[in-house]
Design an enzyme around this catalytic site. Structure first.
Site, PDB file in Angstrom:
ATOM      1  N   ASP A 155     -70.317  36.867-120.716  1.00 39.16           N
ATOM      2  CA  ASP A 155     -71.212  35.796-120.314  1.00 39.16           C
ATOM      3  C   ASP A 155     -72.013  36.338-119.114  1.00 39.16           C
ATOM      4  OD1 ASP A 155     -72.217  33.109-119.912  1.00 39.16           O
ATOM      5  OD2 ASP A 155     -70.790  32.956-118.253  1.00 39.16           O
TER       6      ASP A 155
ATOM      7  N   GLY B 167     -71.676  26.974-118.961  1.00 40.37           N
ATOM      8  CA  GLY B 167     -71.766  27.407-120.353  1.00 40.37           C
ATOM      9  C   GLY B 167     -72.509  26.455-121.273  1.00 40.37           C
TER      10      GLY B 167
ATOM     11  N   ASN C  75     -82.969  31.408-119.330  1.00 41.16           N
ATOM     12  CA  ASN C  75     -83.469  32.249-118.232  1.00 41.16           C
ATOM     13  C   ASN C  75     -82.741  33.589-118.160  1.00 41.16           C
ATOM     14  OD1 ASN C  75     -85.432  30.501-116.608  1.00 41.16           O
ATOM     15  ND2 ASN C  75     -83.683  29.122-116.797  1.00 41.16           N
TER      16      ASN C  75
ATOM     17  N   ARG D   4     -78.978  23.373-121.101  1.00 38.78           N
ATOM     18  CA  ARG D   4     -79.664  22.564-120.072  1.00 38.78           C
ATOM     19  C   ARG D   4     -79.667  21.079-120.438  1.00 38.78           C
ATOM     20  NH1 ARG D   4     -85.484  24.610-119.422  1.00 38.78           N
ATOM     21  NH2 ARG D   4     -84.292  26.539-119.368  1.00 38.78           N
TER      22      ARG D   4
ATOM     23  N   SER E  76     -78.110  30.541-121.391  1.00 39.52           N
ATOM     24  CA  SER E  76     -79.295  30.285-120.569  1.00 39.52           C
ATOM     25  C   SER E  76     -80.577  30.832-121.205  1.00 39.52           C
ATOM     26  CB  SER E  76     -79.116  30.930-119.195  1.00 39.52           C
ATOM     27  OG  SER E  76     -80.304  30.813-118.452  1.00 39.52           O
TER      28      SER E  76
ATOM     29  N   ASP F 263     -73.994  34.047-116.330  1.00 38.43           N
ATOM     30  CA  ASP F 263     -73.896  33.230-115.120  1.00 38.43           C
ATOM     31  C   ASP F 263     -72.431  33.027-114.731  1.00 38.43           C
ATOM     32  OD1 ASP F 263     -76.728  32.770-115.160  1.00 38.43           O
ATOM     33  OD2 ASP F 263     -76.446  31.166-116.627  1.00 38.43           O
TER      34      ASP F 263
ATOM     35  N   ASP G 298     -66.550  32.458-117.538  1.00 38.70           N
ATOM     36  CA  ASP G 298     -66.141  31.613-116.400  1.00 38.70           C
ATOM     37  C   ASP G 298     -66.112  30.135-116.787  1.00 38.70           C
ATOM     38  OD1 ASP G 298     -68.997  31.459-116.633  1.00 38.70           O
ATOM     39  OD2 ASP G 298     -69.024  30.485-114.675  1.00 38.70           O
TER      40      ASP G 298
HETATM   41  C1  BG6 Z   1     -75.335  28.724-118.771  1.00 38.15           C
HETATM   42  C2  BG6 Z   1     -74.922  28.092-117.477  1.00 38.15           C
HETATM   43  O1  BG6 Z   1     -75.178  30.096-118.680  1.00 38.15           O
HETATM   44  O2  BG6 Z   1     -76.700  28.417-119.073  1.00 38.15           O
HETATM   45  C3  BG6 Z   1     -75.211  26.609-117.485  1.00 38.15           C
HETATM   46  O3  BG6 Z   1     -73.531  28.285-117.280  1.00 38.15           O
HETATM   47  C4  BG6 Z   1     -76.689  26.363-117.845  1.00 38.15           C
HETATM   48  O4  BG6 Z   1     -74.925  26.066-116.222  1.00 38.15           O
HETATM   49  C5  BG6 Z   1     -76.987  27.029-119.171  1.00 38.15           C
HETATM   50  O5  BG6 Z   1     -76.966  24.971-117.928  1.00 38.15           O
HETATM   51  C6  BG6 Z   1     -78.451  26.846-119.586  1.00 38.15           C
HETATM   52  O6  BG6 Z   1     -79.270  27.512-118.676  1.00 38.15           O
HETATM   53  P1  BG6 Z   1     -80.858  27.381-118.634  1.00 38.15           P
HETATM   54  O7  BG6 Z   1     -81.272  28.504-117.708  1.00 38.15           O
HETATM   55  O8  BG6 Z   1     -81.373  27.569-120.017  1.00 38.15           O
HETATM   56  O9  BG6 Z   1     -81.182  26.036-118.081  1.00 38.15           O
HETATM   57 MG    MG Z   2     -70.981  31.305-117.167  1.00 36.66          MG
END
Ligand code: BG6
Ligand code: MG
Length: 219
Positions: free
Chosen positions: A8, A45, A117, A48, A115, A10, A170
């Site tokens: 993973d 995990g 991002n 959004r 994510s 984040d 995590d």
């Molecule tokens: C995960 C995070 O990796 O990505 C979450 O643990 C987050 O907290 C999710 O909400 C989505 O991320 P993003 O950047 O697409 O908003």
């Molecule tokens: Mg994570």
């Protein structure tokens, strides 16, 4: 013998989990919502929009889809502002070195992040090349705890036997996703917060790599 390690992002490779928390916290403070670290742990995990839904449910709020989109966009803006200043100081200590050691042993590596991002983070820190396959929120139709993310990672690695794959996570949702995929699940963080993980580490230095590659156990 273990053939692949899947990570993973984040909270496992980089401390961007803190920035997700701060983004939601700023939104929650502006809107006068209840939000704390324990609720935040449930968001790890999770996508959004589903994270937003968990916060809205926690506050017994029912809002329109347009309003939800505005909330989610605002949180993402706050998160991306924090990403503008990301640096190597945000890396989980020992994580990059550990991934490199795994690769040096000829083991495949993949990154599986919910994510959207994730690419931005990997590029900002120049660590994308550490992974043979990268799956992000843009590739998913189902969020963790669904195993789709790790199945797609494995597809990118050429479909190895799942019992020869180890996932580092995590998030409780991520541990559940790994186990649902039939893979070994190593928790990264506090053992009491990850009760379903096969094993939990706090530091990468705790891992006995020979042991891990022999049977998927970190010690
Ligand atoms: C995960 C995070 O990796 O990505 C979450 O643990 C987050 O907290 C999710 O909400 C989505 O991320 P993003 O950047 O697409 O908003
Ligand atoms: Mg994570």
């Amino acid at each position: 013998m273990i053939k692949a390690c899947i990570f993973d992002l984040d909270g496992v490779i980089v401390f961007t989990d803190r920035y997700h928390y701060l983004g939601w916290k700023k939104l929650a403070d502006e809107e006068g919502w209840k939000f704390d670290e324990s609720l935040n742990h449930q968001l790890r995990g999770v996508s959004r929009m589903q994270s937003l839904q968990i916060i809205l449910d926690h506050n017994s709020l029912d809002v329109s889809d347009d309003q939800k989109a505005e909330f989610a966009d605002r949180k993402n803006r706050y998160y991306q502002e924090l990403l503008d200043d990301i640096s190597n100081d945000d890396l989980y200590p020992g994580a990059v070195e550990f991934v490199q050691r795994v690769r040096d042993r000829g083991i495949a590596t993949a990154l599986g992040s919910s994510s959207k991002n994730a690419d931005r983070v990997l590029t900002a820190l120049s660590i994308k090349d550490l992974f043979d396959a990268v799956v992000t929120g843009h590739d998913l139709t189902r969020t963790k705890p669904d195993p789709q993310i790790f199945q797609l990672c494995n597809e990118g690695l050429g479909n190895l036997p799942v019992t020869e794959c180890v996932v580092f996570e995590d998030a409780e949702s991520g541990i559940a996703a790994a186990l649902a995929a039939g893979m070994h699940a190593v928790g990264v963080g506090d053992a009491d917060q990850l009760p379903n993980a096969d094993q939990v580490i706090k530091e990468y230095s705790e891992i006995n790599l020979d042991q891990l590659l022999a049977n998927g156990r970190v010690r």
